[in-house]
Structures are given as C-alpha cells and as structure tokens.
Design an enzyme around this catalytic site. Sequence first.
Site, PDB file in Angstrom:
ATOM      1  N   LYS A  49       0.701  -1.204  -0.061  1.00  0.00           N
ATOM      2  CA  LYS A  49       0.008  -0.085  -0.022  1.00  0.00           C
ATOM      3  C   LYS A  49       0.740   1.220   0.111  1.00  0.00           C
ATOM      4  CE  LYS A  49      -3.327  -2.619   0.011  1.00  0.00           C
ATOM      5  NZ  LYS A  49      -2.940  -3.948   0.391  1.00  0.00           N
ATOM      6  N   TYR A 263     -12.003 -14.728   3.508  1.00  0.00           N
ATOM      7  CA  TYR A 263     -11.355 -13.741   3.589  1.00  0.00           C
ATOM      8  C   TYR A 263     -10.620 -13.821   5.160  1.00  0.00           C
ATOM      9  CZ  TYR A 263      -9.004  -9.273   4.187  1.00  0.00           C
ATOM     10  OH  TYR A 263      -8.194  -8.260   4.598  1.00  0.00           O
ATOM     11  N   TYR A 289      -2.952 -12.696   2.985  1.00  0.00           N
ATOM     12  CA  TYR A 289      -2.683 -12.149   1.531  1.00  0.00           C
ATOM     13  C   TYR A 289      -1.391 -13.037   1.028  1.00  0.00           C
ATOM     14  CZ  TYR A 289      -5.640  -8.370   1.957  1.00  0.00           C
ATOM     15  OH  TYR A 289      -6.802  -7.465   2.367  1.00  0.00           O
TER      16      TYR A 289
HETATM   17  C1  LIG Z   1      -3.651  -5.194   0.206  1.00  0.00           C
HETATM   18  C2  LIG Z   1      -2.847  -6.425   0.181  1.00  0.00           C
HETATM   19  C3  LIG Z   1      -2.644  -7.365  -1.032  1.00  0.00           C
HETATM   20  C4  LIG Z   1      -3.522  -7.089  -2.158  1.00  0.00           C
HETATM   21  O1  LIG Z   1      -3.237  -6.093  -2.866  1.00  0.00           O
HETATM   22  P1  LIG Z   1      -4.573  -5.319  -3.547  1.00  0.00           P
HETATM   23  O2  LIG Z   1      -4.258  -4.346  -4.285  1.00  0.00           O
HETATM   24  O3  LIG Z   1      -5.734  -5.169  -2.648  1.00  0.00           O
HETATM   25  O4  LIG Z   1      -5.217  -6.489  -4.440  1.00  0.00           O
HETATM   26  C5  LIG Z   1      -1.874  -8.246  -0.853  1.00  0.00           C
HETATM   27  N1  LIG Z   1      -0.970  -8.390   0.044  1.00  0.00           N
HETATM   28  C6  LIG Z   1      -1.091  -7.758   1.256  1.00  0.00           C
HETATM   29  C7  LIG Z   1       0.072  -7.928   2.284  1.00  0.00           C
HETATM   30  C8  LIG Z   1      -1.734  -6.565   1.248  1.00  0.00           C
HETATM   31  O5  LIG Z   1      -2.006  -5.864   2.354  1.00  0.00           O
END
Ligand SMILES: *Cc1c(COP(=O)(O)O)cnc(C)c1O
Length: 349
Positions: A49, A263, A289
């Site tokens: 991010k 999720y 993720y």
């Molecule tokens: C937000 C996030 C993702 C996914 O990215 P998006 O742009 O939301 O698809 C992947 N890995 C981590 C650790 C994240 O925080």
Amino acid sequence: MHLSRFPRLHFAHLPTPLEKLPRLSEALGGPEIWIKRDDCTGLSTGGNKTRKLEFLMAEALAQGADRVLTQGATQSNHARQTAAAAAKLGLACHILLEDRTGSTDPDYNANGNVLLDFLHGATAEKRPSGLDMNQELERVADRFRAAGGKPYAIPGGGSNTTGALGYVNCALELVSQANDRDLVIDHLVLATGSAGTQAGLLAGLSALNAHIPVLGIGVRAPKEKQEENVFRLAAATAERLGCPEVVKRADVVADCNYVGPGYGMPTPGCIEAITMFAELEGILLDPVYSGKGAAGMINLIREGHFKRGERIVFLHTGGSAALFGYTKIFDFGERTRSLAAKAQRREAA
Ligand SMILES: *Cc1c(COP(=O)(O)O)cnc(C)c1O
C-alpha cells in the site's frame, strides 16, 4: 506514459530488492523462484500500500485535506500504512474497520496492525461485515465535512486509478531490474484482493509491451468477479496514463482456488507456505494475503503448471504485522510451555 506528470510524494524505500530464493526453489524442485521485496517499502513494517499512498497522499495534500479516511478489515495492512503515512505528513487519520472474520481472539482485535494503527495516532470505528464499505466511508466523510473538516477519502486497499499508479511504477522498476541482470521473467505471481496492485502492474507491463504473464491468487472474491474488478481498474488506469486499450481482458488472470473458508481465514496451505518461507529463506509472509498467494504458487509448482527451467517472480506484498493478530494458527504451544516450565524450575532452584 510519463509517471512524473502525476503528483507524487517520495516516502517508499525504492527500488525494493529483487532476490533469488535458492532454498525454496530447491525444496520445490521446479522453476527458479525470485522474490520482489515489496514487504520492504519501509513505512511501518512495509507492504504494497505504500507505493499506492505515494500518489494518493500527494492528491490529498494537493486538495488541501486536513485528514485522510480509509477502510479495511480489522487486520488491514492498508489501514496501518495509511495511518503511518498520515502521521509522517502531519494529517489526521480515521479508519473504518470491518469485522469480516467474526473472530473474538484478543490478538486479532487488538494486536498486529490494530496496535500499529493506534500507535500512529489514528482513530477508528468498527463496522459489521456485509455493508458497502466505500459507501460507509462517504457517509463518514460527510460527517467530517459537516463539522468543517476537509477529509480525503481513500477507498479500501487504496485501489482506484490514483493508487494503481504506484504499481505502474513497480512494473517499470521490476522490468528495469530484470533487464539489468539479464533475468527473463516467465511469470509474475502475487496475491490479489482489492485489485489495485494487479491492475497497476497489468497497466504498466502492457504499456511496456513486456509480455510477462501476471497471475493473481485471489484472497476473497470468486474468479469471475475478481478478474472483472482487476480488468476494469487496469483499463481505467491505462487510459489515465494515455495508453487506452493496452490491457487485454485475456491477460487478466486470477486463480481463486486458494481462498479456503473465506477472507482472513488461513488454510493449511497458507500456514505451510508461511512456514516454508520462514524456515527456508528467513522471510515473513502474512496469513491473509501473501501466505495464500505463496500457497497458490507452491501448489501450481507441485502440479507442474510452473516448470523446471522457468523463472517466476513472487511479488511479496507485505503484511507480516498481521502475524501478531494470528498467533493461534501456529502450533507452538508445546514448545513455549516447555520453555516456560524450564524457566520456572530454574527460578525455584
Ligand atoms: C492489500 C494487500 C494485498 C492485495 O493488494 P490489492 O491491491 O488489494 O489487490 C496483498 N498483500 C498484502 C499483504 C496486502 O496488504
């Protein structure tokens, strides 16, 4: 395309390293695995991010905002990085946290990213799951406006065309790093959620005509919906860059077979992937993720989808702070109890 035409701040540690993973590659006996370390972007334990926030926060300042608002799941890495960026820029930060998992574990609700949100001085409100969270965000923005404030609302995951520019930038950076070391990338694999990361990469790689296939491993939505979300945002981002129509629908691929029960609910494959990266390479993945993304990659190698002789780059999108919200998924209970018992015996002696 010319990225410097877009307002941007520079607070990410870039370029992030591109490294080989020799022990993981050997253990899996298939392709050569490389890792792009976007867990090392530098802001409050890093993550993907931060690249998006370089463009989003520049827009917030340009609009004269006094506060940023955003939303995410309780253990949102995006919320934590937004809170840190806001702290750095002297803006207030208010977060809506959606209870997507229903977990009552105190670690999940107060440790990990939640602890860091508050350390960075953010304020937060909870929401039950199932609401349109970006609409909730608009409501809260109206509330701050009515009180005379100037809020800047960042959608979940920072995933709009402004945030996706951060991953157009990553595409440029990755191709340039690969060119410098004669690395031909056969596949790029990453976890995909709110879609901005994959969309930005696809817009950038398509505009470069790089012909690097991108595989998103889904963490929430079913395949059809995830691919549609990524495609829509990738096309809009390419258009904003002045390269309309470069992204082809057929190049948008999400494999959503690794979500498991939902999720934020870790699967056995996710826990195995976290353990393998930690024990073989000294790298921390996360349970929501990157652990699921790596689980997908590992399974596809075992199934022969990625072959010996090919080179895969796994984009590490960060998230390790969430491990401290998920301590109970690891079975270290016996080991920690035995250590504690030994310490007690020593004290008694
Ligand atoms: C937000 C996030 C993702 C996914 O990215 P998006 O742009 O939301 O698809 C992947 N890995 C981590 C650790 C994240 O925080």
